[in-house]
Each structure stands twice: as structure tokens, then as C-alpha cells.
Scaffold this motif. Sequence first.
Motif, mmCIF file in Angstrom:
data_model
loop_
_atom_site.group_PDB
_atom_site.id
_atom_site.type_symbol
_atom_site.label_atom_id
_atom_site.label_comp_id
_atom_site.label_asym_id
_atom_site.label_seq_id
_atom_site.Cartn_x
_atom_site.Cartn_y
_atom_site.Cartn_z
ATOM 1 N N THR A 74 0.811 -1.226 0.000
ATOM 2 C CA THR A 74 0.000 0.000 0.000
ATOM 3 C C THR A 74 0.842 1.273 0.000
ATOM 4 O OG1 THR A 74 -0.147 -0.182 2.412
ATOM 5 C CG2 THR A 74 -1.963 -1.122 1.121
ATOM 6 N N PHE A 75 2.143 1.146 -0.174
ATOM 7 C CA PHE A 75 3.044 2.295 -0.296
ATOM 8 C C PHE A 75 2.970 3.211 0.930
ATOM 9 C CE2 PHE A 75 1.620 1.051 -4.588
ATOM 10 C CZ PHE A 75 2.835 0.670 -5.141
ATOM 11 N N ASP A 76 2.792 2.618 2.099
ATOM 12 C CA ASP A 76 2.688 3.416 3.326
ATOM 13 C C ASP A 76 4.029 4.006 3.757
ATOM 14 O OD1 ASP A 76 0.055 2.734 3.395
ATOM 15 O OD2 ASP A 76 0.211 1.272 5.007
ATOM 16 N N ASP A 77 5.109 3.281 3.508
ATOM 17 C CA ASP A 77 6.436 3.696 3.965
ATOM 18 C C ASP A 77 7.173 4.385 2.824
ATOM 19 O OD1 ASP A 77 8.953 4.029 4.996
ATOM 20 O OD2 ASP A 77 9.207 1.946 5.647
ATOM 21 N N THR A 78 7.284 5.703 2.888
ATOM 22 C CA THR A 78 7.883 6.455 1.780
ATOM 23 C C THR A 78 9.351 6.099 1.568
ATOM 24 O OG1 THR A 78 8.443 8.317 3.242
ATOM 25 C CG2 THR A 78 6.305 8.384 2.137
ATOM 26 N N SER A 79 10.006 5.560 2.599
ATOM 27 C CA SER A 79 11.427 5.210 2.459
ATOM 28 C C SER A 79 11.634 4.006 1.548
ATOM 29 C CB SER A 79 12.043 4.934 3.832
ATOM 30 O OG SER A 79 11.525 3.744 4.396
ATOM 31 N N THR A 80 10.571 3.264 1.249
ATOM 32 C CA THR A 80 10.688 2.081 0.392
ATOM 33 C C THR A 80 10.197 2.346 -1.033
ATOM 34 O OG1 THR A 80 8.475 1.228 0.949
ATOM 35 C CG2 THR A 80 10.303 0.605 2.398
ATOM 36 N N TRP A 81 9.751 3.558 -1.317
ATOM 37 C CA TRP A 81 9.208 3.864 -2.635
ATOM 38 C C TRP A 81 10.276 3.695 -3.713
ATOM 39 C CZ3 TRP A 81 5.818 8.923 -2.162
ATOM 40 C CH2 TRP A 81 4.677 8.630 -1.393
ATOM 41 N N LYS A 82 9.834 3.199 -4.869
ATOM 42 C CA LYS A 82 10.705 3.017 -6.030
ATOM 43 C C LYS A 82 10.004 3.600 -7.258
ATOM 44 C CE LYS A 82 10.500 -1.471 -5.591
ATOM 45 N NZ LYS A 82 10.735 -2.931 -5.773
ATOM 46 N N PRO A 83 10.749 3.937 -8.306
ATOM 47 C CA PRO A 83 10.099 4.336 -9.563
ATOM 48 C C PRO A 83 9.176 3.222 -10.057
ATOM 49 C CG PRO A 83 12.423 4.876 -9.626
ATOM 50 C CD PRO A 83 12.218 4.038 -8.396
ATOM 51 N N MET A 84 8.124 3.571 -10.769
ATOM 52 C CA MET A 84 7.130 2.596 -11.210
ATOM 53 C C MET A 84 7.734 1.491 -12.071
ATOM 54 S SD MET A 84 4.428 3.442 -9.652
ATOM 55 C CE MET A 84 3.584 2.019 -10.306
ATOM 56 N N THR A 85 8.813 1.795 -12.777
ATOM 57 C CA THR A 85 9.437 0.766 -13.612
ATOM 58 C C THR A 85 9.913 -0.416 -12.777
ATOM 59 O OG1 THR A 85 11.506 2.013 -13.499
ATOM 60 C CG2 THR A 85 10.143 2.319 -15.462
ATOM 61 N N LYS A 86 10.304 -0.169 -11.537
ATOM 62 C CA LYS A 86 10.778 -1.249 -10.668
ATOM 63 C C LYS A 86 9.630 -2.175 -10.276
ATOM 64 C CE LYS A 86 15.002 0.087 -10.782
ATOM 65 N NZ LYS A 86 15.978 -0.694 -11.600
ATOM 66 N N TYR A 87 8.444 -1.613 -10.098
ATOM 67 C CA TYR A 87 7.282 -2.451 -9.781
ATOM 68 C C TYR A 87 6.862 -3.258 -11.015
ATOM 69 C CZ TYR A 87 7.203 0.451 -5.612
ATOM 70 O OH TYR A 87 7.557 1.101 -4.455
ATOM 71 N N LEU A 88 7.045 -2.670 -12.204
ATOM 72 C CA LEU A 88 6.800 -3.429 -13.431
ATOM 73 C C LEU A 88 7.785 -4.589 -13.525
ATOM 74 C CD1 LEU A 88 5.523 -3.857 -16.259
ATOM 75 C CD2 LEU A 88 7.238 -2.257 -17.138
ATOM 76 N N GLU A 89 9.049 -4.334 -13.239
ATOM 77 C CA GLU A 89 10.060 -5.392 -13.286
ATOM 78 C C GLU A 89 9.748 -6.496 -12.278
ATOM 79 O OE1 GLU A 89 13.746 -3.299 -12.756
ATOM 80 O OE2 GLU A 89 13.466 -2.127 -14.592
ATOM 81 N N ASP A 90 9.249 -6.113 -11.110
ATOM 82 C CA ASP A 90 8.832 -7.115 -10.124
ATOM 83 C C ASP A 90 7.676 -7.949 -10.673
ATOM 84 O OD1 ASP A 90 10.730 -6.134 -8.386
ATOM 85 O OD2 ASP A 90 9.311 -4.968 -7.183
ATOM 86 N N GLY A 91 6.723 -7.281 -11.317
ATOM 87 C CA GLY A 91 5.590 -7.994 -11.892
ATOM 88 C C GLY A 91 6.002 -8.947 -12.992
ATOM 89 N N ALA A 92 7.010 -8.552 -13.767
ATOM 90 C CA ALA A 92 7.494 -9.415 -14.850
ATOM 91 C C ALA A 92 8.075 -10.711 -14.314
ATOM 92 C CB ALA A 92 8.542 -8.671 -15.677
ATOM 93 N N VAL A 93 8.532 -10.681 -13.068
ATOM 94 C CA VAL A 93 9.070 -11.880 -12.422
ATOM 95 C C VAL A 93 7.978 -12.644 -11.680
ATOM 96 C CG1 VAL A 93 10.656 -12.718 -10.631
ATOM 97 C CG2 VAL A 93 11.377 -10.890 -12.194
ATOM 98 N N ASN A 94 7.139 -11.930 -10.953
ATOM 99 C CA ASN A 94 6.185 -12.573 -10.051
ATOM 100 C C ASN A 94 4.886 -13.003 -10.726
ATOM 101 O OD1 ASN A 94 7.968 -12.175 -7.881
ATOM 102 N ND2 ASN A 94 7.181 -10.103 -7.532
ATOM 103 N N TYR A 95 4.443 -12.288 -11.754
ATOM 104 C CA TYR A 95 3.239 -12.692 -12.512
ATOM 105 C C TYR A 95 3.473 -12.342 -13.983
ATOM 106 C CZ TYR A 95 2.469 -8.163 -10.136
ATOM 107 O OH TYR A 95 2.639 -6.924 -9.544
ATOM 108 N N PRO A 96 4.432 -13.018 -14.604
ATOM 109 C CA PRO A 96 4.890 -12.661 -15.958
ATOM 110 C C PRO A 96 3.825 -12.742 -17.043
ATOM 111 C CG PRO A 96 5.722 -14.817 -15.305
ATOM 112 C CD PRO A 96 5.139 -14.204 -14.076
#
Length: 299
Positions: free
Chosen positions: A22-44
Amino acid sequence: MQLLFKTRSAEYTGEGGLPNGTFDDTSTWKPMTKYLEDGAVNYPDKPMFKIANGEGKVIETYSYKETNEKANQVANGLIEKVGVKKGDKVGMYMLNCAEFVLSIIGIHKTGGIQVPINKDEKGERLSYVINYSEMVALVVDPSGLPLIQEIADKLENLKIIYVTGEPKEVPEKIGNIDSRPFNNLYEFATENPNIEVLIKDKERCMFTSGTTGLPKGVVREHGGIIMTVRSYLQQGVGSDDILMSVLSLGHANAQAMCLFSAIGAGATAVFFPRFSASNFFKWARDCEATITNFLGAVS
């Protein structure tokens, strides 16, 4: 910083979870491309986005893996062929299409700044936006090509123009500017370019409509995307949702509340090249959309 995440109500909460949290912790935020890359691995194999034609029929579907790989090819091509580096501007002047989505993501992966141009711009205003933004490359579709050709002699900084559509119909030059088929970018590597991009880095320079004069460039950072996505997810977006947009990807709404929110939620986005009041609900039903949003003028 810890933020409070609270969905609007259980009644409007979509099915599925939020694989990126839920993006509650701003210290863990990443550019959206990183979440896409995670998705490409976790639900390709899950559909990341779909493109409909002018009649409202979905004609293209890209999985998370395909989206990431093609965006990587665009990014690697811009880096290796054009020399795009962090902070460089790359423009897009076209109707909603797969190449628009892949260009946005690919530019982000280079560390560059995307400059989406309102498709209604032409002539002096169009050349002003291109020159004032100091973009080094531009992606256009066949419908925009004649309008770029009309002002080619006024363009100052462009190194290259990529044209979507049929490669054999792309001229070698537009004025004195090199021109190449967009498909040429698919010849480059599918691996992530791994350019360091931070949430404080600029991601977009979007120009206003210029109602009181010439359009004005408004810059936004990657962290701003996460904040908007987070707010939208609180409306109840889940990973099983299908987000639909009839607005141009040249507008912040279609980018933040459809493309990026879909990536953030691990959901699917569907883009249409135009709005049709008479066909809207039919199109929504046919693409199985669960969420959409409007501008006041559309609703």
C-alpha cells in the motif's frame, strides 16, 4: 515516513490483493518501472495492458513480461542509438497505442524525462513545445507525421524522430532530422538497462493547454507518481481489476490513474484511442473494465 492507508469502503474495494503493498512507507518507494520489473518476475503472464482500435475492439494485449522486455528494448535503443542519458527529454506525439505505453516506460528506464505532447497541437505551438523542452528524440505516429514535416525546418534540438506504423513508409529524413521506424528499437536487448533512477528524479514534463498564452511545461518527479497511485489505490483498486481509459496518454489522468495505477496494483490497463459517448458502456463491457474515471468535460 509512514502514511495511513485506508480504502474508501469495503463496498468499492476490488478483488485481489495488492502485490506491491500500500506504499505506506515512503522510504521504500521506487520508480514505477521497478514495480513493473517485479511484476514481470512474479506474474509474468498476466496482462499488463491492452490496446483497442477506433471501433473499440481490443486488438493488442501485452503481459507484464512482454511489457517489461519491450520497454527495455526501447530504453536500450534510446541509450545506445541516440545517446539518451539521465535527465534528457524524449517526446511523444501520437494517439493512444502500444508504442505510447512502451515509450513512457522505456524513457523512464533510461533515466530520461518523458514529454507527452497534446495531439491537438500543431504549427507554431507544436514547434514551441518541442524546442522549449529541448527534447533530443521524438516518437510520432503516422497521423502526426505530416504535422511534424510541416515544422521540421523550425526544430532545433532533435537528433532523431521515430515513427510508428509500417516501417517501409517511414522517410529517412524529416527535414534535416534523421528518421527511423519505431520497430528498429525492438532490435536491442530485452534486459533491464539498470540505470539508477531515484524517486526524487524528474520523470515528466507535461505542457498545459496554454489558455492564457503559449503552453507551459510542468515537471513532475517519480515520487509524485507513487503518491498519486497510492491515493488512487485507496479508492479500492485491486490486482484483479481492469482499469479503462478513453483519455489520451498525453494527459496525466490516463498515465497516473490507469497505466501507473495498474502497475502499482498489479492490475491490467486498457486504452482506447478516442472517446465515444454512444459506445462507451459497450466498450467498457466488452473489455470487462471494472474501473474508469473521467474529466468533467467527458462525463
